[in-house]
Every structure is written in C-alpha cells, then in structure tokens.
Design an enzyme around this catalytic site. Structure first.
Site, short mmCIF file in Angstrom:
data_model
loop_
_atom_site.label_atom_id
_atom_site.label_comp_id
_atom_site.label_asym_id
_atom_site.label_seq_id
_atom_site.Cartn_x
_atom_site.Cartn_y
_atom_site.Cartn_z
CG ASN A 10 18.89 17.30 60.30
OD1 ASN A 10 20.08 17.52 60.55
ND2 ASN A 10 18.17 16.39 60.94
CD1 TRP A 11 22.23 19.42 54.77
CD2 TRP A 11 24.28 20.35 54.92
NE1 TRP A 11 22.37 20.31 53.75
CE2 TRP A 11 23.61 20.89 53.82
CE3 TRP A 11 25.58 20.77 55.22
CZ2 TRP A 11 24.21 21.85 52.99
CZ3 TRP A 11 26.18 21.73 54.40
CH2 TRP A 11 25.49 22.25 53.30
CE LYS A 12 18.73 13.18 59.46
NZ LYS A 12 17.89 11.99 59.48
CG HIS A 95 16.44 14.85 64.69
ND1 HIS A 95 16.68 13.50 64.58
CD2 HIS A 95 16.01 15.26 63.48
CE1 HIS A 95 16.42 13.12 63.33
NE2 HIS A 95 16.02 14.17 62.64
CD GLU A 97 18.66 10.82 62.80
OE1 GLU A 97 19.55 11.69 62.73
OE2 GLU A 97 17.99 10.43 61.82
CD GLU A 167 12.09 15.46 61.48
OE1 GLU A 167 12.40 15.67 60.30
OE2 GLU A 167 12.91 15.20 62.36
N GLY A 173 14.28 8.68 57.20
CA GLY A 173 15.32 7.91 56.53
C GLY A 173 14.86 6.55 56.02
CB SER A 213 10.80 9.61 53.67
OG SER A 213 11.60 8.67 54.37
N GLY A 234 16.06 15.62 55.51
CA GLY A 234 17.39 15.07 55.74
C GLY A 234 18.05 14.74 54.41
N GLY A 235 17.97 13.48 54.02
CA GLY A 235 18.68 12.98 52.84
C GLY A 235 18.57 13.84 51.60
P1 PGA Z 1 14.97 12.23 56.03
O1 PGA Z 1 15.33 12.87 57.46
O2 PGA Z 1 14.43 13.35 55.16
O3 PGA Z 1 16.27 11.69 55.51
O4 PGA Z 1 13.94 11.18 56.26
C1 PGA Z 1 14.51 13.84 58.06
C2 PGA Z 1 15.08 14.26 59.39
O5 PGA Z 1 15.67 13.43 60.08
O6 PGA Z 1 14.97 15.45 59.78
#
Ligand code: PGA
Length: 253
Positions: A10-12, A95, A97, A167, A173, A213, A234-235
C-alpha cells in the site's frame, strides 16, 4: 482448502508516474520466484502506468480507495469502472486512515465493498482496533462489528473473492507490529466469527492478511502462523529491495 498467500504493498500518497515505473522495472529484475500473489496499490495517478509496466508478470495492480457510486456528480471521486479501465484488479477498502481522516463509516465501506464485488474487483477489506479499544478488552467486539457492518447484505456466493486485512491501528506506521502470537490469536478470532456469521466454507477460504509495521525482519515469523495468509505493507513496500526482502524473508526464511 489451501488459502492463497498474498503480499500487498500500500503505497499511500507516495510516488509519481515516473517513480512507479522505475519501481516496477527494478522489482521485475530482482524477483526470480513468485511464492505468493504480489499486489501493489499505487496512487490513482499511477494506476495506468503501473498496469502497463507489470504486463507479462504475475504482479497485480490495485487502488487504495474507490467510490461506492457508479457515476455521477461526485467531484473528486473515482468509480470502480474507472479503476478497471486503468488496469486495477483489486481495491483496498476501509483502511484505518480513510476511516479516521476522511470519516469513512462502516455504511460507506459496505457500499464500496458491494460495488467492488459487483464490478469484479477484489476488495481488500481492512479492519482494526485502536490502542484504547485493545487496552479496554474490546478488540473482538470492535472487529466483529466492523466485519458485520462492512459485509452486511452481501450474498455469500459473492464473498468468494473477498480478502480481509487485519491492521491494528496502533501498529500502522509506528514500528510496533503486533507479535506473531497476538496477530495469530486475532486472526483466529476473526475466522471463527466468519464461520458463524458467514459459513464454515467461507471462513476457511477467505485470506486474512496482517498489516501494521510489517518489515523484512518480522515478516517471516508472522507468516509462519497458520491463520496469517499474507501481509499488507505500507512503508516497507516503497523500496524494491525491501519489497523483494519481504517476499524472500516471508517465504524462504
Ligand atoms: P505500515 O502501513 O506497514 O507502514 O505500518 C501498513 C498499512 O497502512 O497498510
């Protein structure tokens, strides 16, 4: 039944079109083996370029959000048909966010999942509890309510292609991933709820990914758990070398 294994990036809100193409080309050169389904969700603006760049590979491209409506006067929104037109095969829905920053309700998420399924896109449906909810012992209640409301009114046979991502909000994050045993226990609780609320067959069949994470150094122990079918990352999915390491450490460590 053997459930599919999935690693999804997930590149956001990261990467331009040029950066997306460079990533895909580098990853294509790095990966020799494909032990799982590999999904990448770039921003909307990069979807078409990413889909072209992955032609001839097993990678799948998807979106991070979509509208629950088919079309119309919805300024700034993107429909399922538009996503398919740009080459998307899946879409992340719900998600944390989007729930927290864009006020997405369970009802909206339900609409979006219905629309994605109706259009033949695989919904990657995210659920997760906050730190406070876990501390207060409410995780299972929160997660099962998200599941019930998100999947409300969807005929069981349409749910064959559903993917769930657990999640925990406190792990996204933050560098504080859930331990493999906590994640496994929660995935078991989710699966046992699906067995009752949907059917034993679906509960066995729906892949449940862990997200929050996930890094090359913790993915191996997470994926060893029997109810963790993959990861939503994500990251650590933003760099091709790290993405390759996720796959290698996830499946060959
Ligand atoms: P993260 O994000 O791996 O940076 O914690 C995961 C996500 O939001 O899907």
């Amino acid at each position: 039944m053997k459930r599919p294994k999935i690693i999804a990036g997930n590149w956001k809100m990261y990467k331009t079109i040029e950066e997306t193409i460079a990533f895909v080309n580098q990853l294509k050169g790095l990966l020799q083996k494909f032990p799982c389904h590999i999904l990448i969700a770039p921003p909307f603006t990069s979807l078409a370029a990413a889909s072209t760049a992955v032609k001839g590979t097993p990678f799948q491209i998807g979106a991070q959000n979509m509208s629950g409506a088919s079309e119309g006067a919805y300024t700034g929104e993107i429909s399922a048909r538009m996503l398919k037109d740009a080459g998307a095969t899946f879409v992340i829905i719900g998600h944390s966010e989007r729930r927290a920053q864009f006020f997405e309700t369970d009802e909206k998420i339900n609409e979006k999942i219905k629309k994605a399924l109706a259009e033949g896109l695989t919904p990657l449906f995210c659920i997760g509890e906050s730190e406070k909810e876990r501390e207060e012992g409410r995780s299972v209640a929160v997660l099962t309510a998200q599941l019930d409301k998100g999947l409300k009114g969807i005929p069981l046979k349409q749910l064959m292609s559903l993917v769930i991502a657990y999640e925990p909000v406190w792990a996204i994050g933050t560098g504080k991933a859930a331990t493999p045993s906590l994640a496994e226990e929660t995935h078991r609780q989710i699966r046992s709820h699906l067995e009752k609320s949907l059917s034993p067959e679906l509960s066995n069949r729906i892949p449940i990914l862990y997200g929050g994470s996930v890094k090359p150094d913790n993915i191996g122990s997470l994926l060893k758990e029997p109810n963790i079918d993959g990861a939503l990352v994500g990251g650590a999915s933003l760099d091709p070398i790290s993405f390759q390491a996720l796959i290698e450490k996830g499946f060959y460590s």
